[in-house]
Design a protein around this motif. Structure first.
Motif, short mmCIF file in Angstrom:
data_model
loop_
_atom_site.label_atom_id
_atom_site.label_comp_id
_atom_site.label_asym_id
_atom_site.label_seq_id
_atom_site.Cartn_x
_atom_site.Cartn_y
_atom_site.Cartn_z
N GLY A 98 0.82 -1.21 0.00
CA GLY A 98 0.00 0.00 0.00
C GLY A 98 0.84 1.25 0.00
N ASP A 99 0.57 2.15 -0.92
CA ASP A 99 1.36 3.37 -1.05
C ASP A 99 0.44 4.49 -1.49
N ALA A 100 0.92 5.71 -1.33
CA ALA A 100 0.23 6.86 -1.92
C ALA A 100 0.39 6.78 -3.44
N SER A 101 -0.34 7.61 -4.16
CA SER A 101 -0.30 7.56 -5.62
C SER A 101 0.17 8.88 -6.20
N VAL A 102 0.57 8.81 -7.45
CA VAL A 102 0.95 10.00 -8.22
C VAL A 102 0.37 9.89 -9.62
N LEU A 103 0.20 11.04 -10.24
CA LEU A 103 -0.13 11.11 -11.66
C LEU A 103 1.06 11.68 -12.40
N ARG A 104 1.38 11.07 -13.52
CA ARG A 104 2.48 11.54 -14.36
C ARG A 104 1.90 12.23 -15.59
N LEU A 105 2.39 13.43 -15.87
CA LEU A 105 1.95 14.21 -17.03
C LEU A 105 3.15 14.48 -17.92
N GLU A 106 2.94 14.32 -19.23
CA GLU A 106 3.98 14.63 -20.21
C GLU A 106 3.33 15.01 -21.52
N ALA A 107 3.80 16.08 -22.12
CA ALA A 107 3.28 16.52 -23.42
C ALA A 107 4.02 15.80 -24.54
N TRP A 108 3.26 15.27 -25.48
CA TRP A 108 3.83 14.59 -26.64
C TRP A 108 3.55 15.42 -27.89
N GLY A 109 4.30 15.15 -28.95
CA GLY A 109 4.17 15.90 -30.18
C GLY A 109 2.88 15.61 -30.94
N ARG A 110 2.78 16.24 -32.10
CA ARG A 110 1.59 16.07 -32.93
C ARG A 110 1.76 14.85 -33.85
N PHE A 111 0.80 13.96 -33.82
CA PHE A 111 0.77 12.82 -34.73
C PHE A 111 -0.63 12.22 -34.71
N ALA A 112 -0.96 11.46 -35.72
CA ALA A 112 -2.25 10.80 -35.77
C ALA A 112 -2.14 9.45 -35.08
N LEU A 113 -3.10 9.13 -34.25
CA LEU A 113 -3.05 7.87 -33.52
C LEU A 113 -3.03 6.68 -34.48
N ARG A 114 -3.67 6.83 -35.64
CA ARG A 114 -3.68 5.72 -36.59
C ARG A 114 -2.29 5.41 -37.14
N ASP A 115 -1.38 6.39 -37.01
CA ASP A 115 -0.01 6.17 -37.47
C ASP A 115 0.90 5.62 -36.37
N ALA A 116 0.34 5.32 -35.22
CA ALA A 116 1.12 4.80 -34.09
C ALA A 116 0.58 3.41 -33.74
N PRO A 117 1.12 2.36 -34.34
CA PRO A 117 0.57 1.00 -34.12
C PRO A 117 0.64 0.53 -32.68
N GLU A 118 1.53 1.13 -31.88
CA GLU A 118 1.64 0.71 -30.49
C GLU A 118 0.54 1.29 -29.61
N VAL A 119 -0.28 2.17 -30.17
CA VAL A 119 -1.34 2.83 -29.41
C VAL A 119 -2.69 2.16 -29.69
N THR A 120 -3.42 1.83 -28.62
CA THR A 120 -4.79 1.35 -28.74
C THR A 120 -5.71 2.55 -28.79
#
Length: 233
Positions: A128-150
């Motif tokens: 049991g631990d406290a939690s964190v949220l991680r935020l990071e800005a990514w560049g512009r691209f179409a999700l359909r061009d990223a096969p690793e993304v669902t």
């Protein structure tokens, strides 16, 4: 029985117990993983979100969990504008997506490879631990061009429910670490707890069900979440 035979008998006895002790963590981990796959197949209540599914988001997998990719619209840039002060380029015209991840504070913020993680961080995450949220800005691209993304499509009301859940988890944003895993991200304190029963993948399942995505009841591993998406999606 001779003295030598008694010594051999004791050696075999304690050897068996030692072997069982060493094998026990692997046995428990296997049961936990199998229970997760079973939990992925049990239907869970899903928030009903009306309207046409016009908002596309992404899920990107790591070896141990999933992160969200949210389109950096003007509204989202304003909502997460606080992160710019921590070095997250939410206001950059080059940014097109915001990555959002959730996890155990000590484990998630440790950095380095998984083999380099301190045992204390692993044990604390399990117990049991406290939690964190991680935020990071990514560049512009179409999700359909990223096969690793669902890719997932949400209704506007479902997407609003997802953002509301993330905002509720953040509360009044409290910076924990910046930079975090890269030179362009930051960790902020979460408001709910992490454990072996409520992992990052369980949290992701809760958030997606709130957005109207049908999923199984308990998805503690990325494999369980992936299976649940395949079965119920």
């Amino acid at each position: 029985m001779t003295t030598t035979e008694r010594k051999r008998s004791r050696f075999r006895f304690w050897g068996r117990w030692l072997g069982m002790g060493l094998a026990a963590p692997f046995f428990v981990a296997a049961l936990w993983g199998l229970a997760g796959l079973a939990g992925a197949l049990i239907p869970a209540p899903v928030a009903v979100q009306t309207g046409e599914a016009t908002v596309e988001i992404g899920l990107i997998a790591t070896p141990i969990h999933y992160d969200l990719l949210l389109p950096l619209t003007p509204d989202l840039r304003a909502r997460f504008g606080f992160a710019a002060q921590a070095g997250v380029a939410v206001d950059s015209p080059e940014a097109g997506w915001l990555l959002v991840g959730w996890g155990a504070r000590e484990f998630y913020t440790a950095g380095g490879g998984y083999g380099d993680l301190p045992l204390r961080a692993v044990a604390k995450g399990i117990a049991g631990d406290a939690s964190v949220l991680r935020l990071e800005a990514w560049g512009r691209f179409a999700l359909r061009d990223a096969p690793e993304v669902t890719r997932l499509r949400l209704t506007p009301t479902g997407y609003a429910a997802l953002l509301a859940r993330i905002s509720a988890e953040l509360g009044a944003p409290e910076l924990v670490k910046a930079p975090g895993l890269t030179q362009a991200d930051a960790f902020f304190a979460g408001r709910s707890g992490f454990s072996a029963l409520r992992t990052c993948n369980v949290w992701m399942g809760e958030a997606l069900r709130a957005a109207g995505v049908p999923l199984g009841r308990w998805t503690p591993t990325p494999q369980a979440l992936r299976l649940s998406l395949w079965v119920w999606g």
